[in-house]
Structures are given as structure tokens and as C-alpha cells.
Write a protein that holds these residues in place. Structure first.
Motif, short mmCIF file in Angstrom:
data_model
loop_
_atom_site.label_atom_id
_atom_site.label_comp_id
_atom_site.label_asym_id
_atom_site.label_seq_id
_atom_site.Cartn_x
_atom_site.Cartn_y
_atom_site.Cartn_z
N LEU A 188 27.88 29.57 39.61
CA LEU A 188 29.32 29.49 39.88
C LEU A 188 30.04 30.13 38.71
O LEU A 188 29.71 29.88 37.55
N LEU A 189 31.05 30.96 39.02
CA LEU A 189 31.79 31.66 37.96
C LEU A 189 33.29 31.43 38.11
O LEU A 189 33.82 31.52 39.22
N ARG A 190 33.95 31.16 37.00
CA ARG A 190 35.40 30.99 36.99
C ARG A 190 36.03 32.34 36.68
O ARG A 190 35.75 32.94 35.66
N MET A 191 36.91 32.80 37.58
CA MET A 191 37.56 34.10 37.39
C MET A 191 38.86 34.14 38.19
O MET A 191 39.12 33.29 39.04
N HIS A 192 39.69 35.14 37.90
CA HIS A 192 40.92 35.32 38.67
C HIS A 192 40.57 35.85 40.06
O HIS A 192 39.67 36.66 40.23
N GLY A 193 41.34 35.37 41.04
CA GLY A 193 41.09 35.80 42.41
C GLY A 193 42.38 35.94 43.18
O GLY A 193 43.37 36.49 42.68
N MET A 194 42.39 35.41 44.36
CA MET A 194 43.52 35.58 45.27
C MET A 194 44.82 35.07 44.66
O MET A 194 44.83 34.05 43.98
N ARG A 195 45.90 35.82 44.91
CA ARG A 195 47.23 35.46 44.42
C ARG A 195 47.26 35.33 42.90
O ARG A 195 48.08 34.60 42.34
N HIS A 196 46.36 36.04 42.24
CA HIS A 196 46.30 36.01 40.77
C HIS A 196 46.09 34.59 40.25
O HIS A 196 46.64 34.21 39.22
N THR A 197 45.33 33.81 40.97
CA THR A 197 45.04 32.43 40.60
C THR A 197 43.61 32.34 40.10
O THR A 197 42.73 33.07 40.56
N VAL A 198 43.35 31.42 39.16
CA VAL A 198 41.99 31.20 38.67
C VAL A 198 41.23 30.33 39.66
O VAL A 198 41.70 29.25 40.04
N PHE A 199 40.06 30.80 40.08
CA PHE A 199 39.20 30.06 40.99
C PHE A 199 37.79 30.00 40.41
O PHE A 199 37.46 30.72 39.46
N VAL A 200 36.96 29.16 41.01
CA VAL A 200 35.52 29.18 40.76
C VAL A 200 34.85 29.64 42.04
O VAL A 200 35.07 29.05 43.11
N PHE A 201 34.07 30.72 41.95
CA PHE A 201 33.42 31.32 43.11
C PHE A 201 31.91 31.23 43.01
O PHE A 201 31.36 31.25 41.90
N PRO A 202 31.22 31.20 44.14
CA PRO A 202 29.78 31.42 44.12
C PRO A 202 29.51 32.79 43.50
O PRO A 202 30.23 33.76 43.79
N ALA A 203 28.49 32.90 42.66
CA ALA A 203 28.22 34.16 41.95
C ALA A 203 28.09 35.34 42.90
O ALA A 203 28.51 36.46 42.59
N GLU A 204 27.52 35.10 44.08
CA GLU A 204 27.29 36.21 45.02
C GLU A 204 28.59 36.74 45.62
O GLU A 204 28.59 37.81 46.24
N LEU A 205 29.70 36.04 45.44
CA LEU A 205 30.99 36.51 45.97
C LEU A 205 31.86 37.19 44.92
O LEU A 205 32.92 37.72 45.26
N THR A 206 31.46 37.19 43.67
CA THR A 206 32.35 37.69 42.62
C THR A 206 32.65 39.17 42.78
O THR A 206 33.79 39.61 42.58
N ALA A 207 31.66 39.98 43.16
CA ALA A 207 31.92 41.40 43.36
C ALA A 207 32.87 41.62 44.53
O ALA A 207 33.73 42.51 44.51
N VAL A 208 32.72 40.80 45.57
CA VAL A 208 33.59 40.88 46.75
C VAL A 208 35.03 40.56 46.36
O VAL A 208 35.97 41.27 46.74
#
Length: 394
Positions: free
Chosen positions: A78-98
Motif C-alpha cells: 500500500l502506498l500513500r500518494m496524491h490522487g484524485m482531486r489532488h487529495t492524498v490517498f493510500v492505494f494498492p501498489a498495483e494501482l499507483t501507475a494507473v
């Protein structure tokens, strides 16, 4: 021959939510990774929310803290990174490139341009200078493994330099180069958040160099992300999809077409489900209760929330910026709020005008005890506080 879209009622939507978001007792997950996959993304702005979201959905909630920390900081599944709407999320690692390709690239371009514009207005050094500092920062971070902004500034003192933001405006402020630059590098996918300085509720997080990931086609990535979200959260309206992704409506419509999303009708109007997801879905065998944290991805998953949250409850459960606080759920609806008192007691209150009955109160009480059992003596205060949470916590 045109087929009439199937109508999905609000009760059926609530049944899907209970099963797919692992809130009904029989659907709880074995690992934090399974929880994240079921929700697509966990809100990460408040670090405690990640753990509380996972704990509400694990079969063995006593393992919440060690297992979530393992996934975040040891296995990096699991990785914490910026995502939708410029919000910080935690994503499954396999989705980070997506996520990076579908959403991050556009945000990153705006963020870097805004930083350079603000620096230029303040008479700060130019883009070439910033590029030098960026290179030094990434080199220092790779050498250290993980570090705070203050630690990186020891290696690269120029990170401490400050510039005035919005001079002369009522929101004028002073920004440090490290704060703004790390934010830009985060949305560019070059750095990610690392271990906290304190316990699992700490918001003081170290930084780490982001793992390598493939560069995906933007259109393909948007289609992939939308398919994952519809499978987890569908049905949804076009407005829900545009709000959740933060994309232009043309991007949403193109992705819906690409993935062959099925049109349906909802009580609110037209909506969509993932391809092949039209079959009626039976609800859980028995009613369920849950105490979900502030910013939980289920409570924040849709722009239109009337099918699970009565409009009259919103003023008590949201802050002034639209962030939801801790919520009490009964059988697919938000019925109240909860908080933790200084002595650790979990307290809750129902706000539903019609009341919830003895069965619900018993189930909600059991959920509160379950929560207190694994949180223990740790004090949890939401970053964004709401009227009911403040009152109950007092």
C-alpha cells in the motif's frame, strides 16, 4: 432494438455498498490489502483514517495496527500518494501507475507551474535554481532511504529558503521551498510518504523516493481506474464520477464508453455500472452496524449522498469545507456520529429523526466496543472536526 435500462433502487445500492465495501460482518477482509482493493483508495489526508478505515473492515480488528503498518512501510503493498482531486490517498501498489497517469500528471503540471509563478512573483530564484535544489533533494533522499523535510534541509540548505505567497492579499503567507517542492514531487510521482515520526495517528511523516512504475497511456489509465471504481462503488451518476476523479466530463464519458459501462436508472436519475454488473445483488442476511472514521472512503465516495445520508444530518456531520466526520451506520444509512473522549471511551449519538430501535442500538454499541478494543489507549482526534464530534469528545 433499444433496451430499457434496469432500475437500481436505493435499497439495492445500500446492499451493494455493504457487501462490496466489506461492512457486513460476513464480508470482512483478512488483510489491509484486501480492504484497499475493495475500496480502490483509502483517504490518507489524516493518517489515523487509514487505520480506522481498515479496522472497521478486518475480520480480526486486533491486527489492524501491525498489519496496516506492515503493508504501508515494510511490504510497501500500500502506498500513500496524491490522487484524485489532488487529495492524498493510500492505494494498492498495483494501482499507483494507473493513478499517476490518469490523474497525477495533469495535477503535477499545474502544481509545478504554480510554484514557479509564485516564486517569480516573490522575486525568488528561477526554474534552473529550483531544478538544482530538486536534484540535490532526491539524491539526499535516496541516500537516507527516508527523511523529513528538516533532515533533507541539513543536506541541502537551500530547501530552508522562504518566499512570500500572495503578497498584499488577505491570505498572504510565507512558504518554505521544501514544503512546496516536496508537494510538487509528490504529485509528479517522484516521492511518496514514508513512516511517521510518532505512532499510527501521527501526521509527521517522512518522505521516501517513489518506487519505479511504468509510464502508462493516459486514456488507458483513465479507463482502468474508472472500471475499478465502478466495480467497487457502482452504480453511480456521471456527476459522481466527475467529482470522484476530478476529471473533465469529456474524460469521464470517454472512459465510460471505453469500458462498456452499462447504463441504469437510479432514484436520482441516469447512472452507470461496470460491464456485466446488471444482475440483482442480494443484500446481507442480517442488518449491520459500523463506526466509520472521518473521511472514510464509503462516506465520501459519491457526490450525491441522499441515498445513504439524509440531507438534514449533514450540518452536524460535516465541517465547513465538506469533510465528513466520524459516522455511525445502520443497515446502509448514516444515522449519527461518534467520537473518542480523553479517557478513551467511544461515545456515539443517533441523529435520525425516526430513531433506530433496540436492535440497532445493540449492534452499534457492539461496534463501538469492537473499535475501542483495538484502539486501546491511543487518542484519536480527527484532523477535520465537526459539530457532533466536538460535542461528544468534550
Amino acid at each position: 432494438m433499444t433496451r430499457t435500462p434496469r432500475h437500481i433502487t436505493s435499497p439495492e445500492r445500500r446492499a451493494r455498498l455493504a457487501l462490496r465495501h466489506r461492512l457486513a460482518p460476513g464480508t470482512r477482509a483478512a488483510t489491509p490489502e484486501a480492504v484497499a482493493a475493495s475500496l480502490v483508495a483509502l483517504h490518507g489526508t489524516d493518517p489515523a483514517t487509514v487505520y480506522l478505515t481498515v479496522g472497521a473492515r478486518l475480520a480480526d480488528s486486533s491486527s489492524t495496527v501491525p498489519e496496516t503498518a506492515r503493508a504501508l512501510y515494510e511490504d510497501r503493498t500500500l502506498l500513500r500518494m496524491h490522487g484524485m482531486r489532488h487529495t492524498v490517498f493510500v492505494f494498492p501498489a498495483e494501482l499507483t501507475a494507473v493513478v499517476h497517469a490518469s490523474t497525477g500528471l495533469a495535477v503535477a503540471a499545474r502544481e509545478r507551474a504554480a510554484l514557479l509563478k509564485d516564486m517569480a512573483k516573490a522575486g525568488a530564484p528561477d526554474a534552473a535554481w529550483l531544478k538544482e535544489v530538486e536534484g540535490a533533494l532526491l539524491t539526499a533522499l535516496a541516500r537516507r532511504g527516508q527523511a523529513t523535510a528538516a533532515e533533507l534541509a541539513v543536506d541541502e540548505p537551500r530547501l530552508r529558503e522562504q518566499f512570500v505567497y500572495a503578497a498584499g492579499k488577505n491570505y498572504e503567507g510565507v512558504h518554505t521551498v521544501s514544503t512546496r517542492l516536496l508537494k510538487v514531487l509528490g504529485v509528479e510521482g517522484k516521492v511518496v510518504r514514508g513512516r511517521p515520526l510518532g505512532g499510527w495517528t501521527s501526521s509527521q511523516l517522512r518522505w521516501a523516493v517513489a518506487p519505479e512504475h511504468p509510464e502508462l497511456d493516459v486514456v488507458e489509465a483513465q479507463s482502468t481506474l474508472l472500471h475499478h471504481w465502478l466495480a467497487a462503488c457502482g452504480p453511480a451518476t456521471e456527476a459522481d464520477l466527475k467529482w470522484w476523479t476530478g476529471w473533465r466530463v469529456t474524460d469521464v464519458r470517454r472512459a465510460l464508453t471505453t469500458i462498456g459501462a452499462e447504463p441504469v436508472t437510479l432514484d436520482e436519475g441516469p447512472g452507470y455500472v461496470a460491464a456485466g454488473d446488471l444482475a440483482p445483488l442480494a443484500g446481507p442476511a442480517e442488518p449491520w452496524a459500523a463506526l466509520l472514521p472521518a473521511l472514510d472512503p464509503t462516506a465520501m465516495g459519491w457526490q450525491g449522498r441522499d441515498w445513504y445520508l439524509a440531507p438534514e444530518l449533514r450540518p452536524a456531520l460535516f465541517d465547513g469545507s465538506g469533510n465528513v466526520g466520524p459516522t455511525v451506520w445502520w443497515d446502509g444509512r448514516v444515522v449519527g456520529g461518534w467520537a473518542q473522549r480523553p479517557d478513551g471511551e467511544i461515545v456515539w449519538r443517533t441523529l435520525d429523526r425516526e430513531g433506530v430501535g433496540r436492535e440497532a442500538e445493540t449492534a452499534i454499541g457492539a461496534a463501538a466496543e469492537r473499535l475501542r478494543g483495538w484502539v486501546g489507549t491511543t487518542r484519536v482526534t480527527p484532523r477535520f472536526r465537526t459539530p457532533v464530534e466536538r460535542e461528544l469528545a468534550g
